[in-house]
Scaffold this motif. Structure first.
Motif, PDB file in Angstrom:
ATOM      1  N   SER A  66      48.290  88.330 -10.984  1.00  0.00           N
ATOM      2  CA  SER A  66      48.967  86.379 -10.458  1.00  0.00           C
ATOM      3  C   SER A  66      48.130  86.751  -9.590  1.00  0.00           C
ATOM      4  CB  SER A  66      49.726  86.443 -10.329  1.00  0.00           C
ATOM      5  OG  SER A  66      50.765  87.274  -8.565  1.00  0.00           O
ATOM      6  N   LEU A  67      46.628  87.843  -8.976  1.00  0.00           N
ATOM      7  CA  LEU A  67      46.136  87.290  -7.809  1.00  0.00           C
ATOM      8  C   LEU A  67      45.415  85.968  -8.697  1.00  0.00           C
ATOM      9  CD1 LEU A  67      44.977  90.094  -6.330  1.00  0.00           C
ATOM     10  CD2 LEU A  67      46.667  89.044  -5.250  1.00  0.00           C
TER      11      LEU A  67
ATOM     12  N   ASP B 162      40.370  91.440   2.057  1.00  0.00           N
ATOM     13  CA  ASP B 162      41.380  91.101   0.962  1.00  0.00           C
ATOM     14  C   ASP B 162      42.059  90.099   0.911  1.00  0.00           C
ATOM     15  OD1 ASP B 162      44.019  91.001  -0.005  1.00  0.00           O
ATOM     16  OD2 ASP B 162      45.131  92.485   1.328  1.00  0.00           O
TER      17      ASP B 162
ATOM     18  N   THR C  87      45.748  83.077  -6.070  1.00  0.00           N
ATOM     19  CA  THR C  87      45.418  83.634  -4.981  1.00  0.00           C
ATOM     20  C   THR C  87      44.019  82.622  -5.120  1.00  0.00           C
ATOM     21  OG1 THR C  87      47.023  85.272  -4.978  1.00  0.00           O
ATOM     22  CG2 THR C  87      44.637  84.905  -3.100  1.00  0.00           C
TER      23      THR C  87
ATOM     24  N   GLY D 118      44.689  78.782  -5.561  1.00  0.00           N
ATOM     25  CA  GLY D 118      45.221  78.697  -4.297  1.00  0.00           C
ATOM     26  C   GLY D 118      44.365  77.626  -2.904  1.00  0.00           C
ATOM     27  N   LEU D 119      42.779  78.380  -2.604  1.00  0.00           N
ATOM     28  CA  LEU D 119      41.724  78.837  -2.499  1.00  0.00           C
ATOM     29  C   LEU D 119      41.297  77.250  -2.182  1.00  0.00           C
ATOM     30  CD1 LEU D 119      40.614  81.961  -2.253  1.00  0.00           C
ATOM     31  CD2 LEU D 119      41.843  80.533   0.267  1.00  0.00           C
TER      32      LEU D 119
ATOM     33  N   ARG E 147      43.700  87.913  -0.352  1.00  0.00           N
ATOM     34  CA  ARG E 147      45.211  87.285   0.529  1.00  0.00           C
ATOM     35  C   ARG E 147      44.786  86.987   1.176  1.00  0.00           C
ATOM     36  NH1 ARG E 147      48.911  92.285  -1.672  1.00  0.00           N
ATOM     37  NH2 ARG E 147      46.829  93.989  -0.290  1.00  0.00           N
ATOM     38  N   THR E 148      44.142  87.724   2.328  1.00  0.00           N
ATOM     39  CA  THR E 148      44.220  87.439   3.269  1.00  0.00           C
ATOM     40  C   THR E 148      43.114  85.849   4.093  1.00  0.00           C
ATOM     41  OG1 THR E 148      42.656  88.909   4.234  1.00  0.00           O
ATOM     42  CG2 THR E 148      45.497  89.817   4.132  1.00  0.00           C
TER      43      THR E 148
END
Length: 360
Positions: free
Chosen positions: A92-93, A52, A96, A99-100, A54-55
């Motif tokens: 919208s990922l 995932d 993500t 952001g990383l 997101r984590t």
């Protein structure tokens, strides 16, 4: 180069990058069936992975020269609800991932970003979503180039996708587009993208070109003698490809030059429009764009529709048979194998791009 495969699916990016000489150092995929195929196909023992994105924390990621990702397209595709990639939950990922990158020191950021999505990304929300994508990449330090490429250039499947390459400023990266095929450079389009769509005869508007100076030769693409419609006789089972596009719909070898009717079919029983409202193409045309939703087949000269097998769908995405066999032997159902083919990138297209990506 070292690369990380994000939203990895069954590893179309992985295989294409690897064929171009690059090395995978990490991969991320949440779907348990796609992970099952990925681990069966690729040598991933000891390679960092996560389920995932997101984590994931930026500090966990292995150092890489390139991040590859085809972020989810359901909110962008003309077949979806078209919420856009900023408002849509799945597409919208993309942010993500950026952001990383924001959480990494500049020296740890990848030199390249290789991004794939549906062509509608260029025009959804009147083009503002694509502008937001460019602004986001600019803010994290990347200059971008992009191109719309059609898989029909390398496999018999019409599949237009946008490919975006981000270049980290200050690094000596190499320009990727336009892609040159057989010493031919495709024309620039007004929207600053390129197309590899092959047109025979007169050029069809801006961005297309004449691929052949003479009519293409008919060649045998394979044989369907194992299907029930041909009774095991190899002669009527032969399939010919008048466009000269490399064969993928073959089940065994054959010879001769007798032309046959092979018409691509897409979900003829679906009431709502799909694939620009078409259900049947012309004899010898590339297959419809493979999707996870539509059902694909061919109409043969005895006017019966034969459904494409999962193996054939994987071939249409440029996967070698050994890759399909590994996934099939891992216990994946036909429905999952069809879905995975429809969701994948076309391997030879990735290879063609990756061969242009290098560092000094």
């Amino acid at each position: 180069m070292r690369f990380i495969d994000m939203f990895a699916g069954i590893g179309g990016f992985h295989l294409g990058m690897e064929q171009a000489g690059h090395t995978c150092v990490g991969w991320i995929e949440w779907d348990k069936f796609a992970r099952q195929s990925y681990q069966a196909i690729h040598d991933v023992e000891g390679i960092w992975n996560a389920s995932d994105i997101r984590t994931v924390r930026a500090s966990e990621l292995p150092r890489a020269d390139c991040w590859c990702f085809g972020f989810p397209c359901q909110d962008i595709s003309v077949a979806g609800k078209q919420k856009g990639f900023t408002a849509g939950k799945r597409s919208s990922l993309f942010f993500t991932v950026t952001g990383l990158i924001r959480d990494l020191e500049e020296e740890d950021r990848p030199s390249y970003l290789l991004i794939e999505n549906v062509k509608n990304l260029l025009s959804i929300n009147r083009g503002f979503d694509f502008l937001k994508l460019q602004i986001e990449l600019d803010e994290i330090g990347y200059d971008v180039e992009w191109s719309v490429l059609d898989s029909a250039e390398v496999v018999p499947q019409h599949r237009e996708r946008i490919f975006i390459v981000g270049h980290l400023r200050g690094r000596r990266t190499q320009q990727v587009f336009p892609i040159v095929q057989n010493d031919r450079e495709v024309n620039r389009r007004a929207d600053a993208t390129n197309t590899l769509t092959t047109r025979y005869g007169e050029a069809q508007g801006s961005g297309s070109y004449i691929a052949e100076s003479e009519p293409p030769k008919v060649k045998q693409a394979g044989n369907l003698m194992n299907t029930k419609y041909f009774g095991g006789n190899p002669q009527p089972g032969r399939v010919y490809d008048p466009s000269g596009i490399s064969p993928t719909l073959s089940t065994m070898q054959g010879g001769g030059q007798e032309p046959k009717v092979v018409i691509p079919v897409s979900s003829p029983d679906v009431l709502n429009k799909n694939q620009n409202g078409r259900r049947f193409k012309n004899n010898g045309d590339p297959e419809f764009t493979l999707t996870a939703r539509d059902r694909h087949g061919i109409l043969t000269n005895n006017m019966k529709i034969r459904k494409l097998t999962p193996r054939e769908c994987w071939r249409l995405q440029g996967f070698p048979d050994w890759a399909f066999t590994r996934a099939w032997e891992a216990g994946l159902s036909d429905s999952q194998l069809y879905k995975q083919a429809g969701n994948s990138v076309t391997v030879p297209v990735i290879k063609a791009i990756a061969e242009r990506m290098e560092l000094p």
